[in-house]
Scaffold this motif. Structure first.
Motif, short mmCIF file in Angstrom:
data_model
loop_
_atom_site.label_atom_id
_atom_site.label_comp_id
_atom_site.label_asym_id
_atom_site.label_seq_id
_atom_site.Cartn_x
_atom_site.Cartn_y
_atom_site.Cartn_z
N THR A 523 0.83 -1.21 0.00
CA THR A 523 0.00 0.00 0.00
C THR A 523 0.86 1.26 0.00
OG1 THR A 523 -0.12 -0.06 2.43
CG2 THR A 523 -1.89 -1.16 1.21
N SER A 524 2.16 1.10 -0.21
CA SER A 524 3.10 2.21 -0.07
C SER A 524 2.71 3.42 -0.91
CB SER A 524 4.51 1.76 -0.45
OG SER A 524 4.86 0.56 0.18
N ALA A 525 2.28 3.19 -2.14
CA ALA A 525 1.98 4.31 -3.03
C ALA A 525 0.76 5.10 -2.57
CB ALA A 525 1.75 3.81 -4.46
N PHE A 526 -0.10 4.48 -1.76
CA PHE A 526 -1.34 5.12 -1.35
C PHE A 526 -1.33 5.54 0.12
CE2 PHE A 526 -2.08 1.60 -4.36
CZ PHE A 526 -2.28 2.37 -5.49
N ALA A 527 -0.29 5.12 0.84
CA ALA A 527 -0.23 5.40 2.27
C ALA A 527 -0.12 6.90 2.52
CB ALA A 527 0.95 4.68 2.90
N VAL A 528 -0.90 7.38 3.46
CA VAL A 528 -0.82 8.79 3.85
C VAL A 528 0.36 8.96 4.79
CG1 VAL A 528 -2.01 10.69 4.99
CG2 VAL A 528 -3.30 9.06 3.59
N ARG A 529 1.22 9.90 4.46
CA ARG A 529 2.43 10.15 5.24
C ARG A 529 2.32 11.52 5.89
NH1 ARG A 529 6.71 7.78 7.84
NH2 ARG A 529 8.60 9.06 7.68
#
Length: 755
Positions: A523-529
């Protein structure tokens, strides 16, 4: 003859209709070469038949795969027939142009997939499956008419799976092949041999798997031993995997490393090396090893025996022989090797490796196979028909193409998916530098540095997963996907019109339709940081939210769930303390994974984990997994193994009375050769070592010393607290280890300024 005014009116009407037509087109991945709406509508039901030509095994395999995909995704059990009333799904054998090309025509009488080869029929089936699963629903579905004429841009579209460092089950390899096929990837480069393990059964040499198929993982001094790990593939299992791959249109290219990365073979049969002893446990180190094969006739007989059995298992035209990272210190120190160099009349050890590769290439040629190797083999007199896998950037491919050699682009770091693809607590261990989805998608497989007349030497591209730090199959999947889908698209689709936002919009449903195939992608590309900007002493914090995908972010600050009605994030949020912040990325009205639920209070704004810090240098940054416990979740430490040191920029030191470090110890199991002299850890004042906290830079005033004696006997995480002097405002802190040796290596998991 129509008037100019009427022609202009028709053109205007056509242009006005184009956006609506474009919106009706399905969201496919990879995007086809040509796609346009067509008349009619096709209603798929449980009674729809799959029609294949009599005696056409390839068409039958494509139909069976389509039936299986639709059963998994839509719950429909379609049957194959020799003929059927329309509407039906028909497979037709006819010339469609280049290899792997196909036509897909959908209308009121059903769907027709036409191709000249088995792969084209299969890829047409995969595309039809994507068309029929656009709604994400179950049961019957009706889709609009469509015409597709599709063909790949490159012939080699691959992934490399390293099974030598960590073993994956045969079931997992078959599953990976299934995932590759629905993305139109067609080559699995299977790395079966390396220093840490030998994974292919060779019947003539049973010790290869009996001894070198297994190892004990490294642990820090005093830590509990971990269970033995390893495994190998029997020849029967390999034959089954190869047959499965063939049904999916995938060629498996096996790799048997030589002359370097040979520790596993020498460990099993010491006479294959130079007689240099192997310290116990060396096989569980990472890095570049100095053990090479010797060059006597008995060793070549061994290698030819191995390659003979390998060729019996793998029908691939190509056999990969490695050739990379062959440190030649042991050759230089061997009188027998030096005598061989002199007898051959060649210059040096590099020329000897070229001679070695030529001898193996000749053996493969005699068996009607082609040698492929990493770009180091270009450093000598490379065999005329050798193919190059360019990993040290794209320079190897450029050199190869200009010299008339075929090449596969596989450059580090862009296509090395052992690099992490994001930051945060969900990211598995791996190389510390982030190679995100956008970076992979932006890679150009046809570099302009290669003249146009030599571009045909670029066979394609592949992404490599080295598994030093991917010890589980779930982690391997996370590292591969969705970046492998980006590799698939840039390998298959036209370069013109490539758009990252459009790719992401098609990627989300592709990942969803792969979940019934057992896929759990990253989910890295969609994870909220979230990024916090907090000034010491204030009662508010500024929070910036971002994701890699560019998708909209919605959030709440009152504890309620984040829905499509939640506020849309548009810029930094000024939030009072305490606040519960929840946020998620959205495609349309649905979340896409990687949501956060974070409490912001007086403690959390003064807390950072290692992911939030910067390493003081960026020599070899790794996200390393703790060696404890043997079972269950382990900590992951982001550290530079050449300089374990971290910086907390703009740390809110004002009002802090103590500093708390949560630390762990991990084994220093790295084969660095001469580079070991460049590992810089300041000497400690105590036997166990300590962490130093300094102001501004690592040479700034010493603010705190955190002794490690209390943590030395704990194989897990330890929280250590030390007094902190009175400071004001915000300033950068340097946090670094000191030690009297390298093993164990101490790492920082998190830091907190305590009021």
């Amino acid at each position: 003859m129509i008037s100019c005014r009427l022609a202009l009116a028709l053109a205007a009407a056509l242009c006005a209709a184009m956006p609506a037509a474009a919106q009706q087109l399905p969201r496919l991945l990879p995007v086809p070469a040509e796609m346009a709406p067509a008349a009619g509508r096709f209603a798929l039901t449980a009674s729809t038949a799959l029609v294949v030509p009599a005696g056409d095994a390839g068409a039958r395999a494509a139909a069976d795969r389509l039936a299986e995909l639709l059963r998994l995704s839509r719950g429909l059990a379609l049957r194959t027939a020799a003929a059927s009333p329309r509407p039906a799904i028909r497979f037709v054998r006819a010339d469609t142009g280049k290899a792997e090309s196909y036509r897909l025509e959908i209308g009121g009488d059903g769907a027709t997939i036409t191709a000249g080869d088995d792969a084209g029929l299969l890829y047409g089936a995969v595309t039809l499956w994507q068309v029929l699963t656009q709604d994400g629903g179950k049961g019957p579905v009706t889709v609009a008419g469509l015409a597709i004429h599709d063909a790949p841009r490159f012939a080699w579209r691959g992934l490399m799976l390293d099974s030598a460092r960590h073993f994956q089950s045969p079931a997992y390899v078959r599953q990976l092949i299934d995932w590759m096929a629905v993305n139109k990837l067609n080559t699995l480069h299977w790395h079966l041999v390396d220093d840490q393990g030998w994974r292919v059964e060779i019947r003539k040499y049973p010790k290869l798997t009996g001894i070198s198929g297994w190892r004990y993982p490294a642990v820090a001094p005093g830590a509990p031993l971990l269970p033995r790990t390893g495994g190998f593939y029997t020849q029967a299992e390999i034959r089954a995997i190869v047959a499965h791959a063939a049904k999916r249109g995938i060629t498996i290219v096996p790799e048997i490393e030589m002359p370097g990365h040979a520790l596993a073979a020498i460990r099993a049969y010491p006479e294959l090396g130079m007689g240099v002893p192997i310290p116990p446990g060396t096989e569980s180190d990472w890095g570049v090893f100095p053990w090479l094969y010797n060059v006597d006739d008995k060793t070549f007989a061994f290698l030819e025996d191995v390659l003979t059995e390998v060729m019996e298992l793998f029908p691939s035209q190509y056999i990969h022989v490695g050739g990379d990272e062959a440190v030649k210190d042991q050759w230089k120190g061997s009188p027998a090797i030096q005598a061989k160099i002199k007898a051959l009349g060649i210059k040096d050890e590099t020329a000897l490796q070229a001679w070695f590769v030529h001898r193996i290439a000749g053996f493969l040629q005699a068996h009607h196979r082609k040698l492929i190797g990493w770009d180091e083999i270009l450093e000598g007199d490379v065999p005329a028909d050798a193919t190059i896998t360019s990993w040290r950037g794209i320079e190897g491919a450029i050199t190869a193409a200009k010299a008339g050699h075929d090449a596969v682009l596989s450059p580090s770091p862009a296509l090395y998916v052992n690099h992490r693809q994001g930051q945060g607590p969900d990211e598995p261990p791996g190389r510390g530098d982030v190679m995100d989805l956008r970076t992979v998608y932006a890679f150009d497989p046809a570099p302009s540095a290669i003249p146009a007349e030599q571009q045909h030497h670029i066979l394609g591209l592949q992404a490599n997963l080295w598994t030093e730090h991917a010890r589980t199959e779930a982690r391997a999947t996370w590292q591969f996907f969705p970046r492998a889908s980006a590799v698939a698209e840039i390998g298959w689709s036209k370069a013109q019109g490539r758009d990252y936002a459009d790719f992401v919009d098609r990627l989300v449903p592709q990942m969803d339709r792969m979940k019934p195939l057992g896929m759990t992608p990253a989910t890295s590309a969609f994870a909220v940081r979230p990024t916090l900007d907090y000034k010491a002493g204030e009662k508010r914090v500024s929070v910036t939210l971002a994701n890699q995908s560019g998708l909209p972010i919605r959030y709440t600050i009152d504890g309620t769930p984040v829905t499509a009605r939640a506020p849309l994030y548009a810029g930094p949020l000024a939030l009072s303390l305490p606040t519960r912040l929840r946020a998620a990325s959205f495609r349309g009205t649905a979340t896409v994974g990687g949501a956060i639920d974070q409490r912001l209070d007086a403690r959390s704004v003064r807390f950072r984990n290692d992911e939030d810090l910067k390493t003081c240098s960026r020599k070899v940054v790794l996200a390393l997994e703790d060696d404890y416990p043997a079972a269950g979740k382990r900590a992951v430490f982001l550290t530079d193994i050449f300089a374990p040191c971290w910086q907390w920029e703009a740390a809110p030191v004002g009002g802090a009375k103590a500093i708390a470090l949560t630390v762990g110890q991990i084994p220093f199991n790295f084969q660095l050769g001469a580079d070991l002299a460049h590992v810089k850890i300041p000497p400690s004042a105590t036997p166990e070592g300590e962490f130093e906290v300094r102001a501004g830079t690592c040479e700034g005033p010493l603010l705190a010393t955190v002794p490690l004696a209390a943590a030395a006997g704990n194989p897990g995480l330890t929280r250590l607290v030390a007094p902190f002097p009175v400071r004001a405002g915000n300033e950068t802190l340097c946090i670094r280890t000191t030690a009297r040796g390298l093993d164990p290596m101490w790492a920082l998991e998190s830091v907190e300024l305590v009021q």
